[in-house]
Design a protein around this motif. Structure first.
Motif, mmCIF file in Angstrom:
data_model
loop_
_atom_site.group_PDB
_atom_site.id
_atom_site.type_symbol
_atom_site.label_atom_id
_atom_site.label_comp_id
_atom_site.label_asym_id
_atom_site.label_seq_id
_atom_site.Cartn_x
_atom_site.Cartn_y
_atom_site.Cartn_z
ATOM 1 N N GLY A 1 39.947 31.429 28.733
ATOM 2 C CA GLY A 1 38.731 31.382 27.713
ATOM 3 C C GLY A 1 37.859 31.217 28.139
ATOM 4 N N ARG A 2 37.670 30.414 29.099
ATOM 5 C CA ARG A 2 36.179 30.371 29.440
ATOM 6 C C ARG A 2 35.812 31.245 30.980
ATOM 7 N N GLY A 3 36.645 31.589 31.849
ATOM 8 C CA GLY A 3 36.724 31.491 33.041
ATOM 9 C C GLY A 3 35.888 33.095 33.231
ATOM 10 N N HIS A 4 35.516 33.079 32.217
ATOM 11 C CA HIS A 4 34.580 34.457 32.682
ATOM 12 C C HIS A 4 34.597 35.451 33.206
ATOM 13 N N LEU A 5 36.092 36.352 33.280
ATOM 14 C CA LEU A 5 36.785 37.047 33.497
ATOM 15 C C LEU A 5 36.087 38.678 34.018
ATOM 16 N N ASP A 6 34.878 38.424 33.078
ATOM 17 C CA ASP A 6 34.906 39.988 33.049
ATOM 18 C C ASP A 6 33.606 39.604 33.680
ATOM 19 N N ASP A 7 33.297 38.069 33.994
ATOM 20 C CA ASP A 7 31.558 38.178 34.855
ATOM 21 C C ASP A 7 32.173 38.493 36.197
ATOM 22 N N LEU A 8 32.853 38.160 36.498
ATOM 23 C CA LEU A 8 33.919 38.413 37.906
ATOM 24 C C LEU A 8 33.718 39.325 38.741
ATOM 25 N N PHE B 1 36.143 40.894 44.058
ATOM 26 C CA PHE B 1 36.862 39.878 44.068
ATOM 27 C C PHE B 1 37.263 40.040 45.409
ATOM 28 N N HIS B 2 37.292 38.731 45.797
ATOM 29 C CA HIS B 2 38.489 38.663 47.450
ATOM 30 C C HIS B 2 37.034 38.992 47.810
ATOM 31 N N THR B 3 35.971 38.832 47.934
ATOM 32 C CA THR B 3 34.957 39.498 48.637
ATOM 33 C C THR B 3 33.996 38.387 48.665
ATOM 34 N N PRO B 4 32.766 38.406 49.892
ATOM 35 C CA PRO B 4 31.462 37.375 49.679
ATOM 36 C C PRO B 4 31.076 38.227 49.345
ATOM 37 N N MET B 5 30.712 39.403 48.879
ATOM 38 C CA MET B 5 29.987 40.045 47.795
ATOM 39 C C MET B 5 29.999 39.205 46.403
ATOM 40 N N LEU B 6 30.799 38.806 45.906
ATOM 41 C CA LEU B 6 30.801 38.869 44.271
ATOM 42 C C LEU B 6 30.049 37.324 44.237
ATOM 43 N N GLY B 7 29.798 36.747 45.879
ATOM 44 C CA GLY B 7 29.564 35.050 45.882
ATOM 45 C C GLY B 7 28.344 34.689 44.577
ATOM 46 N N PRO B 8 27.219 35.135 44.843
ATOM 47 C CA PRO B 8 25.998 35.032 44.016
ATOM 48 C C PRO B 8 26.998 35.162 42.300
ATOM 49 N N TYR B 9 27.499 35.871 42.129
ATOM 50 C CA TYR B 9 28.346 35.399 40.430
ATOM 51 C C TYR B 9 29.425 34.904 40.220
ATOM 52 N N VAL B 10 29.817 34.241 40.997
ATOM 53 C CA VAL B 10 30.706 32.821 40.694
ATOM 54 C C VAL B 10 30.677 31.662 39.725
ATOM 55 N N ALA B 11 29.081 31.236 39.903
ATOM 56 C CA ALA B 11 28.727 29.930 40.336
ATOM 57 C C ALA B 11 29.467 29.659 38.594
ATOM 58 N N PRO B 12 29.107 30.675 37.365
ATOM 59 C CA PRO B 12 29.949 30.045 36.084
ATOM 60 C C PRO B 12 31.078 30.088 35.948
ATOM 61 N N PHE B 13 31.943 30.528 36.947
ATOM 62 C CA PHE B 13 33.265 30.749 37.027
ATOM 63 C C PHE B 13 33.922 29.454 37.190
ATOM 64 N N ARG B 14 32.613 28.937 38.335
ATOM 65 C CA ARG B 14 33.280 27.204 39.242
ATOM 66 C C ARG B 14 32.930 26.610 38.167
#
Lengths: 102, 920
Positions: free
Chosen positions: B185-192, B262-275
């Protein structure tokens, strides 16, 4: 339904042998008809196509490039691929090769 | 869907494929009549032997079944036939894993009937966006997890592919139901999602791919899926180039319909909210091994470590192939796919040459319940015990409502959809400040809002399968105890015998106390599907549980509280098992001052036979320290069930060996055991500290901690061992019966044995080292009051014969290799057993009070004689050279005896003066 042509019989038999090997069963344990879909009827998965592709190359040589053939198909056709179509593809490539050799 | 529900199932089992073939040789009509009955076959319903299952049997399938059984090789599900000549789960505790799929191109779960069966609302299936697709996959996985547990199928480990790993974290206890909802619900899946990145699956192993993209930063490997499949991720044009190059080489390639990075370093800048969302969740220590595809190892136990690994999971490749290999190496043999799709084919591809089963809990090809039926058959054939009745019970019930008492959750109990919507919106706002690509933001936001709504709706409707636990059931089952059902017991035999010794009963394989405890925990879990045993109280071990000859024991579970169940195994053992979430671990003990290095190494313990355990139970891998009241050692979890805790007993044994004369001891009672995490899997290395609470001549009480990296994973208190005489000759006979004697060789050539046993239990321990099966029967046939005399005589004769043989150059001789045959009062001879040749011997044996004596010679013209009488008062020094005065050793009634021995040859010798006084 794509019935095998008479000349295709040997190719069809080869393909059955390959599919049985991929299924890890003895020849004849599972009946295979040209109309069988690789996925729905025989329970093969897309990863198994990789093995079949490799075995076709082993059997017939590089010119039978299943990878290139599948690349031309869209995903639904790949999923619906039937044994008869596979045999036709192999037969066609072998015929191309014979033409090229003349 | 053309499913017939309640398709008949034929199940057969037999000790060998040959026996199974005989069962199948009957007419089809006979076999068809057996379908849907309880499994038919020979020799009990144990998990040993081989098994066959046929769904909807007909002439064609029976013909196939006969063929595959005749061939004797496994056949796993093609054409509705399952056959396993050596069931994968028989005696392989910890062999079953739930594996959760991630996103696949095709997503067509058949779960409506399953939801009705469980009495819950069907999960939302919405593949409109990446986020909704992911939420749907996870919801289906969760429903199937509940369905599997309803069938009594419980994972020993979990794992997942890509986002499926979150499903594994839920099923394995890291995420609670509400944390799982929050994640979705809060994981911002579409954000990843990284704009512009695509995935391509390449039909080859990782090596050629790594070579092809070496040195590139724009294209990376995101999934090492299987032996023949690797996924790369990068910008579309670059991927197209790579795909063309591989296709030209005949490699089958496919661009995947997901764009995420997903599963690449390229996602790095986008993971903060999910993290941030993730790390705010309540992450618990796993209740069982939950395998990470990032590390190909089980998850750590600490919340902080778990969170860090979850972040790595998003940025590092999925090493699914390595994961599967490691799980197989750790003993997983059955992979239950908790979802539809092709994940199992990746496992099959990786484990092509290794014995294993993959079986999907859901298939697009048939209804949900029909596929569960096949899954149940597949697991039964591999030695599992799925609850077929639950499956059948349903179909009638599912048509009705969820009113039955058995259904998991009434609709009202489902979480309402009002889960903190405003925090979600607040996070949306926050998100706006963090996403770097502002241009993407509008689209992203609307996508995200849409997905959040969809997810919340799904969450609102989703089943809550673990919410209120079902009551614990009273169950009555049978545990088949034999060395074929439990081959690891061959490494837990109390009486060593010569290699190749044909009579298994003479080796005395016994079920270790801790293995019995393991079985009681499993029985408790069977009685409470979906719940995990996390502790055991008040274990009492009444007597040895011997596995040869085989026996069937009644295992009873009786609930004694909301989360406690009393379990008994025949009249051998009982305990109260606790179910639920692991209790908080205590802090680890500090080492006791004054520790020193043990004199024995771990190898010494086993090679010098201080421990009788074979490899399957050799848990100690390093002896660290002993002190006045403690011992420490490293343990490596062996494969055999219960072997880890048996290792605790061995560390206690180490302390006794190092510090005490009487070192032989066996557990009789354990007050309290707690598993603070999932039971450590085979191969795990732990530190074990045992502290001695109390020690008495006949008993020792200890407590113990097992730690991993300083964290306590198991704690034990009130561990009571019974101590046996283990010093001197008893210890020697315990360790090397083939080289030692209980009796002593006396000057003059005769053998003397004074009762070495303090009590019947100690006597019986020796008895099994000395007597073969026929002799044990003889012993048991003696009147109780005569048994000691009888056994003393047998032992002294066997020792005298072995001594006589050793004097003539014989090698090691086990006592059971010599059978004693009475030839008259106080006379006997000996016969070699199972290949030992003995000359014709003339043996005289005598007994009086607490002692026995024997003398041996080859049969000839003279006859041996030996005689004992109690010397009531002062010893009369004898002139006779063949007379001795013997005193009882300490611990026996103060008595002395006059022993006289002779044969006709000796009476001709010159007499010696005086008598010899001997204290054996």
């Amino acid at each position: 339904m794509i019935p095998p042509k008479a000349s295709d019989t040997a190719v069809f038999d080869d393909i059955c042998t390959i599919v049985w090997r991929v299924l890890d069963v003895e020849p004849g344990d599972i009946e295979i008809t040209p109309d069988d879909s690789l996925t729905d009827d025989l329970g093969l998965e897309s990863i198994d196509l990789v093995t079949i592709g490799a075995m076709l190359i082993e059997r017939y040589g590089e010119q039978v490039n299943l990878a290139a053939h599948l690349a031309e198909m869209d995903i639904d056709d790949v999923i619906a691929l039937r044994i008869g179509e596979l045999a036709d593809f192999v037969t066609a490539r072998l015929a191309d090769e014979q033409l090229a050799e003349r | 869907m053309t499913d017939v529900t309640n398709e008949p199932i034929l199940r057969l089992h037999a000790p060998t494929p040959g026996d199974l073939a005989e069962l199948l040789a009957g007419p089809d009509a006979h076999l068809l009549a057996l379908a849907d009955a309880a499994p038919a076959g020979g020799s009990g319903g144990g998990s040993g032997g081989c098994r066959l299952g046929v769904v909807a049997p007909n002439a064609k399938r029976l013909a196939l079944a006969r063929k595959v059984v005749g061939r004797g090789r496994p056949w796993r599900g093609r054409n509705e036939v399952w056959f396993s000549p050596a069931p994968l789960l028989a005696d392989r505790p910890g062999g079953l894993a739930f594996v959760f799929p991630g996103l696949e191109a095709e997503f067509a779960p058949q779960v409506d009937d399953i939801a009705a069966w469980l009495g819950v609302a069907p999960p939302e299936r919405n593949v409109a966006t990446l986020g909704t697709h992911a939420a749907s996959v996870l919801a289906v996985g969760r429903l199937l997890d509940a369905a599997l547990r309803r069938l009594g199928i419980r994972p020993d480990a979990t794992a997942g592919h890509s986002i499926g790993e979150w499903g594994a974290m839920f099923a394995g206890g890291i995420l609670s139901g509400s944390a799982f909802d929050d994640l979705i619900g809060r994981g911002h899946l579409d954000d990843l999602r990284v704009p512009g990145l695509e995935f391509a699956a390449l039909g080859c192993g990782v090596a050629p791919v790594a070579e092809a993209i070496a040195g590139r930063a724009d294209v990376v490997i995101s999934h090492e899926n299987s032996t023949n499949q690797t996924v790369v991720c990068g910008p579309a044009p670059e991927l197209a180039e790579i795909v063309d190059a591989f296709r030209a080489r005949g490699v089958i390639c496919q661009i995947l319909p997901f764009r995420s990075g997903f599963h690449t370093p390229m996602l790095g800048p986008y993971v903060a909210p999910f993290r941030d969302s993730l790390l705010s969740l309540d992450l618990r220590a796993p209740a069982m091994p939950v395998w990470s595809a990032t590390t190909a190892e089980p998850f750590p136990a600490q919340a902080g470590d778990i969170g860090r690994l979850c972040v790595r999971h998003m940025l590092e490749p999925v090493r699914f192939r390595g994961l599967v290999e490691q799980m197989h190496a750790a003993g997983i043999r059955v992979f239950v796919q908790a979802g539809p799709g092709q994940l199992g084919s990746l496992i099959d591809d990786t484990l092509r040459d290794s014995d294993h089963l993959t079986i999907a809990a859901n298939s697009m090809h048939r209804s949900g319940l029909a596929q569960l039926r096949r899954l149940a058959v597949a697991l039964w054939v591999e030695g599992g015990a799925p609850d077929f009745a639950a499956l059948d019970a349903d179909v009638a019930a599912s048509a009705e409502t969820a009113a039955s008492a058995e259904t998991a959750v009434p609709a009202e109990a489902v979480r309402p959809a009002d889960v903190a919507i405003s925090p979600v919106l607040a996070r949306l706002h926050q998100l706006g400040t963090r996403v770097p690509a502002a241009a993407e933001f509008g689209a992203l936001l609307s996508d995200l809002a849409e997905s959040v709504v969809a997810v919340l709706e799904a969450a609102g409707a989703a089943p809550e399968p673990v919410a209120p636990p079902e009551p614990i059931r009273a169950t009555d089952t049978t545990l088949h105890v034999s060395t074929s059902a439990m081959p690891y017991l061959l490494d837990h035999c109390l009486a060593a015998q010569r290699d190749g010794w044909p009579d298994e009963t003479d080796r005395r394989p016994v079920v270790p106390a801790t293995t019995t405890i393991w079985h009681m925990m499993r029985a408790a879990e069977q009685a409470a599907p979906g719940r995990t045993a996390i502790g055991v109280d008040d274990v009492v071990l009444h007597r040895w549980l011997v596995a040869a000859p085989a026996q069937d024991l009644a295992v009873r579970t009786r609930p004694v509280g909301v989360d406690r169940v009393h379990v008994s195994v025949g009249d051998f053992a009982e305990a109260t098992v606790l179910l639920g979430n692991p209790e908080a671990a205590p802090s680890a003990w500090r080492p006791e001052p004054g520790e020193h290095t043990p004199t024995l190494s771990a190898a010494d313990l086993y090679e010098q036979r201080w421990m009788f355990h074979g490899p399957g139970f050799q848990a100690v891998s390093a002896c660290r320290a002993v002190a006045d009241r403690s011992a420490r050692a490293d343990l490596t979890v062996p494969d055999a069930p219960g072997a880890l805790l048996d290792g605790v007993g061995q560390v206690l044994g180490l302390w006794l060996i190092e510090r005490e004369e009487r070192w032989v001891a066996f557990p009789v009672r354990i007050a309290r055991i707690r598993f603070h995490t999932a039971e450590p899997s085979p191969g795990t290395r732990l530190e074990c500290t045992v502290r001695i609470r109390d020690i008495a001549p006949d008993a020792v009480e200890a407590e113990a901690q097992l730690t991993v990296s300083g964290r306590v994973v198991v704690s034990i208190s009130g561990w009571h061992d019974r101590r046996f005489d283990g010093g001197g000759r008893l210890g020697d006979i315990h360790r090397f019966p083939q080289l030692s004697t209980l009796s002593e060789h006396q000057p003059g050539g005769w053998w003397l044995l004074a009762d070495p046993w303090r009590g019947i239990a100690a006597r019986e321990l020796s008895l099994h080292k000395y007597l073969g099966a026929a002799e044990r029967d003889e012993y048991n046939a003696r009147p109780v009051r005569d048994r000691r005399r009888w056994l003393l005589q047998r032992v002294v004769v066997k020792d005298a014969v072995r001594g006589w043989m050793w004097d003539r150059g014989a090698g090691p001789l086990f006592p059971a290799e010599i059978a004693v045959v009475d030839t008259g009062t106080s006379r006997c001879t000996a016969v070699g057993q199972h290949g030992l040749h003995l000359p014709d011997l003339d043996i005289a044996v005598a007994h009086c009070g607490e002692i026995a004596a024997a003398t041996v010679q080859e049969q000839g013209p003279t006859r041996n004689i030996i005689h004992i009488e109690e010397a009531k008062h002062a010893v009369t020094p004898a002139n006779d050279p063949s007379t001795s005065v013997v005193r009882n050793p300490e611990g026996l009634p103060a008595r002395q005896y006059l022993v006289r021995w002779a044969d006709s040859a000796m009476t001709d010798q010159t007499p010696q003066r005086g008598s010899k006084e001997i204290t054996p």
